[in-house]
Write a protein that holds these residues in place. Structure first.
Motif, PDB file in Angstrom:
ATOM      1  N   MET A   1       0.844  -1.178   0.000  1.00 48.31           N
ATOM      2  CA  MET A   1       0.000   0.000   0.000  1.00 48.31           C
ATOM      3  C   MET A   1       0.889   1.240   0.000  1.00 48.31           C
ATOM      4  SD  MET A   1      -3.060   1.018   2.569  1.00 48.31           S
ATOM      5  CE  MET A   1      -2.245   1.789   3.926  1.00 48.31           C
ATOM      6  N   PHE A   2       0.429   2.271  -0.669  1.00 47.27           N
ATOM      7  CA  PHE A   2       1.166   3.525  -0.740  1.00 47.27           C
ATOM      8  C   PHE A   2       0.426   4.615   0.022  1.00 47.27           C
ATOM      9  CE2 PHE A   2       2.772   1.202  -4.325  1.00 47.27           C
ATOM     10  CZ  PHE A   2       4.108   1.529  -4.347  1.00 47.27           C
ATOM     11  N   VAL A   3       1.204   5.489   0.673  1.00 51.98           N
ATOM     12  CA  VAL A   3       0.668   6.630   1.405  1.00 51.98           C
ATOM     13  C   VAL A   3       1.264   7.888   0.783  1.00 51.98           C
ATOM     14  CG1 VAL A   3       0.655   7.810   3.637  1.00 51.98           C
ATOM     15  CG2 VAL A   3       0.428   5.344   3.541  1.00 51.98           C
ATOM     16  N   LYS A   4       0.419   8.888   0.554  1.00 47.72           N
ATOM     17  CA  LYS A   4       0.878  10.146  -0.027  1.00 47.72           C
ATOM     18  C   LYS A   4       1.469  11.039   1.062  1.00 47.72           C
ATOM     19  CE  LYS A   4      -0.678  13.911  -2.958  1.00 47.72           C
ATOM     20  NZ  LYS A   4      -1.803  14.486  -3.689  1.00 47.72           N
ATOM     21  N   LEU A   5       2.778  11.366   0.939  1.00 44.56           N
ATOM     22  CA  LEU A   5       3.425  12.262   1.901  1.00 44.56           C
ATOM     23  C   LEU A   5       3.260  13.716   1.509  1.00 44.56           C
ATOM     24  CD1 LEU A   5       6.789  10.526   2.838  1.00 44.56           C
ATOM     25  CD2 LEU A   5       4.683  10.641   4.139  1.00 44.56           C
ATOM     26  N   ALA A  40      12.425   8.528   4.455  1.00 44.85           N
ATOM     27  CA  ALA A  40      11.581   9.694   4.207  1.00 44.85           C
ATOM     28  C   ALA A  40      11.325  10.439   5.511  1.00 44.85           C
ATOM     29  CB  ALA A  40      10.251   9.271   3.602  1.00 44.85           C
ATOM     30  N   LYS A  41      11.041  11.736   5.365  1.00 44.26           N
ATOM     31  CA  LYS A  41      10.632  12.576   6.483  1.00 44.26           C
ATOM     32  C   LYS A  41       9.332  13.255   6.087  1.00 44.26           C
ATOM     33  CE  LYS A  41      15.319  13.675   7.892  1.00 44.26           C
ATOM     34  NZ  LYS A  41      16.309  14.744   8.045  1.00 44.26           N
ATOM     35  N   SER A  42       8.478  13.448   7.053  1.00 40.09           N
ATOM     36  CA  SER A  42       7.186  14.067   6.791  1.00 40.09           C
ATOM     37  C   SER A  42       7.298  15.586   6.815  1.00 40.09           C
ATOM     38  CB  SER A  42       6.182  13.631   7.850  1.00 40.09           C
ATOM     39  OG  SER A  42       6.516  14.225   9.090  1.00 40.09           O
ATOM     40  N   GLN A  43       6.142  16.208   6.623  1.00 43.96           N
ATOM     41  CA  GLN A  43       6.026  17.654   6.786  1.00 43.96           C
ATOM     42  C   GLN A  43       6.254  18.014   8.245  1.00 43.96           C
ATOM     43  OE1 GLN A  43       2.006  17.803   5.558  1.00 43.96           O
ATOM     44  NE2 GLN A  43       1.178  17.421   7.561  1.00 43.96           N
ATOM     45  N   ALA A  50      -0.435  16.044  16.931  1.00 48.82           N
ATOM     46  CA  ALA A  50      -0.839  16.211  15.532  1.00 48.82           C
ATOM     47  C   ALA A  50      -0.113  15.212  14.639  1.00 48.82           C
ATOM     48  CB  ALA A  50      -0.561  17.632  15.070  1.00 48.82           C
ATOM     49  N   ALA A  51       1.156  14.952  14.918  1.00 47.16           N
ATOM     50  CA  ALA A  51       1.927  13.980  14.140  1.00 47.16           C
ATOM     51  C   ALA A  51       1.375  12.571  14.346  1.00 47.16           C
ATOM     52  CB  ALA A  51       3.393  14.045  14.535  1.00 47.16           C
ATOM     53  N   ILE A  52       1.065  12.225  15.584  1.00 53.32           N
ATOM     54  CA  ILE A  52       0.517  10.899  15.871  1.00 53.32           C
ATOM     55  C   ILE A  52      -0.851  10.728  15.234  1.00 53.32           C
ATOM     56  CG2 ILE A  52      -0.319   9.417  17.743  1.00 53.32           C
ATOM     57  CD1 ILE A  52       2.040  10.595  19.414  1.00 53.32           C
ATOM     58  N   LYS A  53      -1.652  11.778  15.242  1.00 51.07           N
ATOM     59  CA  LYS A  53      -2.969  11.722  14.593  1.00 51.07           C
ATOM     60  C   LYS A  53      -2.804  11.483  13.099  1.00 51.07           C
ATOM     61  CE  LYS A  53      -7.318  14.267  14.069  1.00 51.07           C
ATOM     62  NZ  LYS A  53      -7.686  13.469  12.954  1.00 51.07           N
ATOM     63  N   TRP A  54      -1.818  12.144  12.461  1.00 51.15           N
ATOM     64  CA  TRP A  54      -1.558  11.941  11.033  1.00 51.15           C
ATOM     65  C   TRP A  54      -1.198  10.479  10.768  1.00 51.15           C
ATOM     66  CZ3 TRP A  54       2.060  10.063   7.775  1.00 51.15           C
ATOM     67  CH2 TRP A  54       1.913  10.368   6.431  1.00 51.15           C
ATOM     68  N   ILE A  55      -0.363   9.898  11.622  1.00 52.90           N
ATOM     69  CA  ILE A  55       0.013   8.485  11.470  1.00 52.90           C
ATOM     70  C   ILE A  55      -1.220   7.584  11.567  1.00 52.90           C
ATOM     71  CG2 ILE A  55       1.272   6.558  12.506  1.00 52.90           C
ATOM     72  CD1 ILE A  55       3.384   8.622  13.402  1.00 52.90           C
ATOM     73  N   GLU A  56      -2.044   7.827  12.572  1.00 59.15           N
ATOM     74  CA  GLU A  56      -3.240   7.004  12.778  1.00 59.15           C
ATOM     75  C   GLU A  56      -4.208   7.129  11.616  1.00 59.15           C
ATOM     76  OE1 GLU A  56      -4.603   8.396  16.558  1.00 59.15           O
ATOM     77  OE2 GLU A  56      -3.235   7.071  17.660  1.00 59.15           O
ATOM     78  N   ASP A  57      -4.340   8.329  11.050  1.00 55.68           N
ATOM     79  CA  ASP A  57      -5.275   8.547   9.945  1.00 55.68           C
ATOM     80  C   ASP A  57      -4.770   7.976   8.618  1.00 55.68           C
ATOM     81  OD1 ASP A  57      -6.937   9.837  11.706  1.00 55.68           O
ATOM     82  OD2 ASP A  57      -6.381  11.854  11.046  1.00 55.68           O
ATOM     83  N   ASN A  58      -3.464   8.007   8.391  1.00 56.74           N
ATOM     84  CA  ASN A  58      -2.927   7.652   7.078  1.00 56.74           C
ATOM     85  C   ASN A  58      -2.225   6.304   6.994  1.00 56.74           C
ATOM     86  OD1 ASN A  58      -3.484  10.126   5.466  1.00 56.74           O
ATOM     87  ND2 ASN A  58      -2.400  11.026   7.180  1.00 56.74           N
TER      88      ASN A  58
END
Length: 60
Positions: A1-5, A40-43, A50-58
């Protein structure tokens, strides 16, 4: 699966072995690892929550 960074980068989640929320200086980023190498590094995020929420959502 791919996730858009971002607009140009998609991350192959099948190869990711570790995800780390890193607080470096005044910014919080998510680091994605294949083994011991950062691939890779995120935004930037304002808070670790907020970072943990992004991980959980994506990253399902």
């Amino acid at each position: 699966m791919f996730v858009k960074l971002n607009n140009r980068v998609f991350l192959n989640t099948d190869k990711i072995t570790r995800v780390k929320v890193a607080e470096i200086k005044d910014e919080i980023r998510i680091h994605f690892y294949e083994g011991t190498t950062i691939v890779a590094k995120s935004q930037k995020f304002k808070t670790a929550k907020a970072a943990i929420k992004w991980i959980e959502d994506n990253m399902k």
